[in-house]
Design an enzyme around this catalytic site. Structure first.
Site, short mmCIF file in Angstrom:
data_model
loop_
_atom_site.label_atom_id
_atom_site.label_comp_id
_atom_site.label_asym_id
_atom_site.label_seq_id
_atom_site.Cartn_x
_atom_site.Cartn_y
_atom_site.Cartn_z
N GLU A 60 32.47 29.14 40.67
CA GLU A 60 31.52 29.60 39.65
C GLU A 60 30.08 29.22 39.97
O GLU A 60 29.15 29.96 39.68
CB GLU A 60 31.91 29.08 38.27
N HIS A 129 41.22 27.38 27.38
CA HIS A 129 40.95 28.82 27.57
C HIS A 129 40.57 29.52 26.26
O HIS A 129 40.80 30.72 26.12
CB HIS A 129 42.18 29.53 28.15
#
Ligand SMILES: Cc1ncc(C[n+]2csc(CCOP(=O)(O)OP(=O)(O)O)c2C)c(N)n1
Ligand SMILES: [Mg+2]
Lengths: 326, 336
Positions: A60, A129
């Site tokens: 990322e 998540h």
């Protein structure tokens, strides 16, 4: 007008902007050959090739950093975080780089990037998540933050975000990709700094963005049956935060509720409430009521998870209590 | 190879006397600029953190001089000399250190955040390793636009241990980006010696994990640095092959102006100073009859005058206007 899902509205916005401007390119994990984790980028690699739809490693920090460095050299990258949960390993690039570069270099350069972040909870994905981090982003000067809740706004705001000369955090909600609505064809631009009344009413102002906008609109329908006229303000523009329609509404209703998926403390609702107190304290008949995610790491168990996120019933109960009608 | 064993070969590479004198002058300018910076810091003309390049001049000039004007440099917070080498005006740099409106970043960045768009000096960054991904992004844009440009990414030995370094080397090789990564191995990350921070102490070897060209060079020898950099820059420009270059050098002063320097021996510092790159290169120029003592002294006087002029300019420049506090938070002022 064509009816599209939010997923397809976003896809259309990306396609149109890539057709319009050769400097627009996409990068992210599995956005190309795999068509995207949520299929938002479906078909784009086939249409535009691997250079303009760049599949990246699972890294990322390099995704966001590559976007920034490419933008500094004249391109207009749109980065997809597979989900917002993973942006935490790239927050240095988001805050220290993207948001600060222009100012700390005295205005010598601009960083026109868009970072799309699917997020939110409710899918039994547990603690790691299910995040909503728009309040983190909206805390930072130098970033723009938007969180549309309808297909038309999804398209119009993504197109505007790609054309904007600043880093824009484009907050999406995994639970709304399939939501359908009318979407204007072609050149449909929605400003990044304008919030909007999505349903007019007289008794209470409900402020909500993204998926919670839909929950609030749903609740408003039920409240109507119960004799409460709710005005729903879409807080799609979080930074800069457009409070004008909220203040105007509160002056009329005297009551305000904020709804968000993220945690309550230091959240979006906290900021909206503070601004209402600063600008319209005398118009309020009651303190602002905040509805937000329960302050726990999101649990996996379905029943527990349901308790952790705001739902229509919470809005109805809160509105009735606020207006003394329960 | 030692300088004196290699004069003819080097002279072929850099056969031009004026180029050699220019390299020497730039090294000297960086040295004098930094000495003056230390002085100004002690006089409280400069605030915040302040990291000097003294000792690293050959590494800086040897690498950056191999670039063209249109090539990009990304650096870290120890970057005054990197900016000078890329052609940024010493006046604007000193003014930035003084926090003045005429500085490279209009007084908004300071010592750690120099920037010059036209010179393609794309910034000093204060987060270790942060600018390597940016260099990759600019490298991607160069390939995207099919331009014959190169990016040089400069950072310390300490930065080779952070995740961004590894993510960057991976994509640079994977996507064939025209980036030359330069490790300025000055032996320490703050007070932590390389051997106490890195499992691999020959840092160039980290390139091997990414199937990338890795080189190690004596960072106190400007011509050696220049020679290898020329090759790596050409490789980046012509073949889009990135590389990792480790320049072995030393910083004579503490990590920053506030470092009492207690973690290394005095003897070690003295030994490195005996290999001083400016001294050695000056001796080489004299031996090769490219310059006399008088020439070098005259150059020193000239350089010091340039530094003094930079201080005068910085001193006399205006402070930023308080009404401009919010200027440039956003590219569109309405949003600020
Ligand atoms: C991510 C991060 N962690 C810690 C620091 C504090 N810090 C600043 S410089 C430095 C040492 C870096 O050493 P090196 O990369 O070798 O560069 P040098 O200062 O020696 O030029 C540290 C730990 C920082 N700026 N950024
Ligand atoms: Mg070091």
């Amino acid at each position: 007008m064509p009816i599209l899902s939010i997923r397809d509205a976003l896809n259309q916005a990306l396609r149109e902007e890539m057709q319009r401007d050769p400097n627009v390119f996409l990068l992210g994990e599995d956005i190309g050959l795999y068509d995207g984790s949520f299929k938002v980028t479906r078909g784009l690699m086939k249409e535009f090739g691997e250079k303009r739809v760049l599949d990246t490693p699972i890294a990322e920090e390099i995704i966001v950093g590559t976007a920034i460095g490419a933008a500094m050299a004249g391109l207009r990258p749109v980065a997809e975080m597979m989900t917002v949960n993973f942006i935490m390993v790239a927050m240095d690039q988001v805050v220290n780089a993207a948001a600060h570069i222009r100012y700390m270099f005295g205005g010598g350069i601009k960083v026109p990037i868009v970072i799309r972040t699917p997020g939110g909870g409710g899918h039994q994905l547990a603690a790691q998540h299910s995040h909503s981090h728009e309040n983190w982003f909206a805390h930072v000067p130098g970033l723009k933050v938007v969180a549309p809740g309808t297909p038309a706004d999804a398209k119009g705001m993504l197109k505007s975000a790609i054309r904007d000369d600043n880093p824009v955090m484009f907050v999406e909600n995994e639970g709304t990709y399939a939501v359908k609505g009318e979407v204007p064809d072609g050149e449909h631009l929605v400003p990044l700094d304008k919030n909007e009344v999505k349903r007019p009413g007289d008794d209470v102002t409900i402020c909500a963005h993204s998926r919670m906008l839909l929950v609030a609109l749903d609740a408003a329908k039920d409240l109507e049956q119960l004799g409460i006229s709710a005005e729903v303000v879409d807080m799609r523009a979080l930074r800069p935060l457009d409070m004008a329609p909220v203040i105007e509404s509160v002056r009329k209703t005297g009551h305000a509720i904020t709804v968000e998926e993220g945690w309550r403390s230091f959240g979006v609702g906290a900021e909206i409430a503070a601004r209402i107190y600063e600008e319209a304290f005398d118009d309020l008949d009651a303190p602002v009521a905040r509805i937000a995610g329960a302050e726990v790491p999101t649990p996996y168990n379905k029943r527990l998870e349901k308790l952790a996120f705001p739902a229509k019933a919470d809005v109805i109960v809160t509105a009735r209590a606020l207006l003394g009608k329960n | 190879m030692k300088l004196d064993q290699r004069p003819t070969e080097t002279a072929r590479v850099l056969s031009d006397k004026s180029t050699l004198l220019k390299l020497y002058r730039e090294m000297l300018l960086i040295r004098r600029f930094e000495e003056k910076t230390a002085e100004m810091y002690q006089m409280a003309k400069i605030g915040g953190f302040c990291h000097l390049n003294i000792g690293e001049e050959a590494t800086i000039v040897g690498t950056v001089s191999a670039l063209r004007k249109e090539d990009y440099v990304y650096s870290n917070y120890r970057e005054h000399g990197h900016a000078i080498a890329k052609g940024v005006d010493a006046k604007a740099i000193m003014a930035e250190l003084f926090g003045k409106e005429t500085g490279t970043s209009h007084g908004r960045g300071g010592s750690m955040h120099l920037f010059d768009h036209d010179r393609r000096f794309f910034g000093g960054y204060a987060i270790v390793g942060e600018a390597l991904p940016l260099a990759c992004g600019t490298g991607y844009a160069i390939r995207y636009q099919d331009k014959p440009e190169v990016v040089m990414s400069m950072f310390g030995d300490g930065a080779t241990n952070i995740g961004a370094f590894h993510e960057s080397l991976n994509v640079a090789k994977l996507w064939k980006l025209p980036v030359v990564f330069v490790i300025i191995n000055n032996q320490y990350g703050m007070g932590t010696a390389v051997s106490r921070a890195s499992a691999v102490t020959e840092l160039w070897k980290k390139a091997l994990a990414y199937d990338m060209t890795g080189e190690r060079v004596d960072g106190m020898d400007v011509l050696a640095v220049r020679q290898v950099t020329d090759r790596l820059v050409a490789q980046a420009r012509d073949q889009h092959e990135p590389s990792l270059l480790e320049c072995v050098t030393y910083r004579y002063r503490g990590h920053s102006m506030s470092d009492p320097d207690t973690y290394r021996g005095k003897q070690e510092v003295t030994e490195w100073k005996e290999r001083d790159s400016i001294l050695k290169f000056g001796e080489y120029l004299k031996r090769e009859r490219l310059a006399s003592d008088r020439d070098l002294e005259a150059m020193d006087v000239e350089v010091m005058a340039e530094v003094d002029a930079a201080v005068k300019f910085a001193d006399e420049s205006p402070e930023p206007d308080p009404k401009d506090l919010f200027r440039d938070v956003y590219a569109d002022e309405a949003a600020s």
